[in-house]
Design a protein around this motif. Structure first.
Motif, PDB file in Angstrom:
ATOM      1  N   THR A  96      -5.373  -8.359  -3.127  1.00  0.00           N
ATOM      2  CA  THR A  96      -4.336  -7.390  -2.746  1.00  0.00           C
ATOM      3  C   THR A  96      -3.191  -7.388  -3.760  1.00  0.00           C
ATOM      4  N   LEU A  97      -2.765  -8.571  -4.148  1.00  0.00           N
ATOM      5  CA  LEU A  97      -1.665  -8.651  -5.109  1.00  0.00           C
ATOM      6  C   LEU A  97      -2.109  -8.135  -6.480  1.00  0.00           C
ATOM      7  N   ARG A  98      -3.308  -8.515  -6.877  1.00  0.00           N
ATOM      8  CA  ARG A  98      -3.808  -8.118  -8.203  1.00  0.00           C
ATOM      9  C   ARG A  98      -3.993  -6.596  -8.285  1.00  0.00           C
ATOM     10  N   LEU A 117      -4.380 -17.887  -7.295  1.00  0.00           N
ATOM     11  CA  LEU A 117      -3.124 -17.152  -7.390  1.00  0.00           C
ATOM     12  C   LEU A 117      -2.517 -17.335  -8.781  1.00  0.00           C
ATOM     13  N   VAL A 118      -2.540 -18.568  -9.267  1.00  0.00           N
ATOM     14  CA  VAL A 118      -2.039 -18.860 -10.612  1.00  0.00           C
ATOM     15  C   VAL A 118      -2.822 -18.055 -11.644  1.00  0.00           C
ATOM     16  N   VAL A 140      -3.750 -17.469   5.962  1.00  0.00           N
ATOM     17  CA  VAL A 140      -4.126 -16.170   5.390  1.00  0.00           C
ATOM     18  C   VAL A 140      -5.312 -16.413   4.462  1.00  0.00           C
ATOM     19  N   ASP A 141      -6.067 -15.365   4.215  1.00  0.00           N
ATOM     20  CA  ASP A 141      -7.261 -15.492   3.397  1.00  0.00           C
ATOM     21  C   ASP A 141      -6.882 -15.403   1.915  1.00  0.00           C
ATOM     22  N   VAL A 142      -7.157 -16.472   1.175  1.00  0.00           N
ATOM     23  CA  VAL A 142      -6.728 -16.539  -0.218  1.00  0.00           C
ATOM     24  C   VAL A 142      -7.333 -15.411  -1.045  1.00  0.00           C
ATOM     25  N   SER A 154       0.830  -1.207   0.000  1.00  0.00           N
ATOM     26  CA  SER A 154       0.000   0.000   0.000  1.00  0.00           C
ATOM     27  C   SER A 154       0.863   1.255   0.000  1.00  0.00           C
ATOM     28  N   ALA A 155       1.979   1.202   0.733  1.00  0.00           N
ATOM     29  CA  ALA A 155       2.890   2.355   0.826  1.00  0.00           C
ATOM     30  C   ALA A 155       3.889   2.388  -0.336  1.00  0.00           C
TER      31      ALA A 155
END
Lengths: 200, 200
Positions: free
Chosen positions: B150-152, B171-172, B142-144, B121-122
């Protein structure tokens, strides 16, 4: 993984300690990314172990691997770990003086392999990366039987990693560790080009 | 390979230059060697590009990756390339003060991921290695859906590499670059144990 347990103890008359010190011949092949990158990642561990490292880059373009080369050379220059020697075919091997700019890649590859043989015979290094060396093997620029016999019978405790697609079956058979980097998805499939920092 | 040509030009309204600068989410998965090693090899290029690098090591043992950590930290300290920050779950994340020695790995993994989210985020770094992060995802630590979103949707030009076996399908699907490191042959099959310099 240091914690790994071997699945079976071989009947080879060696102690675990002797077996543990056996030199490894590794092959990184397949159509995916990471073959050379993982070899350079292994070099980080070799550097930390204080091993003399050499990279033979059997590629035509001197622009390839500039990031890896700069980083590993910088590591070698810290003096805190192993030394790093880097030879590039793409700009003519460093030990060969040339007058012209004409290059015969087949002859250059053979010269590179001849130097690798001298280094292995002299036990000049402890960790070797023969980057993209599967191609000179595939294209008949070096003799496959000579390569396999030389690598298999190398003296001392010299670790060798060979990278590139289409690794020859005899090389795979002689290797201790073989990983196939399989492409699942690649940004170029989506029309992206390579970018500095990620690709070189 | 910088010389690579994309197979198709996408209809996404971006110029080649914009597309080239798009941040990459890479996943190194599979049963073979080289998943993390290739991620650390990529870090060499990121270092040479001057990018701030961070490694989040989502593993229990503080003994893992000591060679890679020492080498990348030494590179960061040269001041010639990017900075290197290294966080290890195995000895408690460095930003968390603990009184006891009792550890809850699930809670630690969640704390690590929360910090990754804050960093993304930063836009605190340009190159992230989330080492062995597939396992906290697999084990429900962790929540998939949160991870993938978040990554996307991460801002800016932050490159992320996630390593580990059994990468989640979501994720893939979200990743730009996915490589499966496929084991063909491994020394442990022949009863060898790991050795310093090669395995850690």
């Amino acid at each position: 993984m240091p914690q790994g347990k071997p699945e079976a103890v071989p009947d080879d008359g060696l102690t675990t300690r002797e077996r543990r010190r056996q030199p490894v011949l590794a092959v990184h092949t397949g159509q995916g990314k990471g073959k050379s990158t993982a070899a350079f990642g292994m070099a980080l561990r070799a550097w930390n172990a204080g091993w003399p490292i050499v990279v033979y880059q059997f590629v035509k373009s001197p622009k390839w691997r500039v990031g890896e080369e700069a980083a590993l050379r910088a590591l070698g220059e810290t003096g805190k770990g192993g030394t790093v020697t880097w030879h590039k075919m793409g700009e003519g091997w460093s030990w060969i003086q040339r007058s012209g700019t004409e290059r015969d890649h087949a002859a250059e590859a053979a010269e590179g392999w001849a130097q690798v043989k001298r280094d292995l015979s002299a036990q000049a290094y402890r960790f070797y990366v023969l980057d993209e060396f599967t191609y000179p093997m595939k294209w008949g620029w070096v003799d496959v039987a000579d390569v396999v016999a030389t690598l298999r019978d190398r003296p001392g405790s010299q670790h060798v990693v060979v990278t590139g697609r289409d690794a020859h079956g005899d090389l795979v058979a002689a290797a201790d560790l073989v990983t196939d980097m399989t492409k699942v998805k690649h940004p170029m499939d989506a029309g992206r080009k390579g970018q500095q920092g990620l690709e070189w």
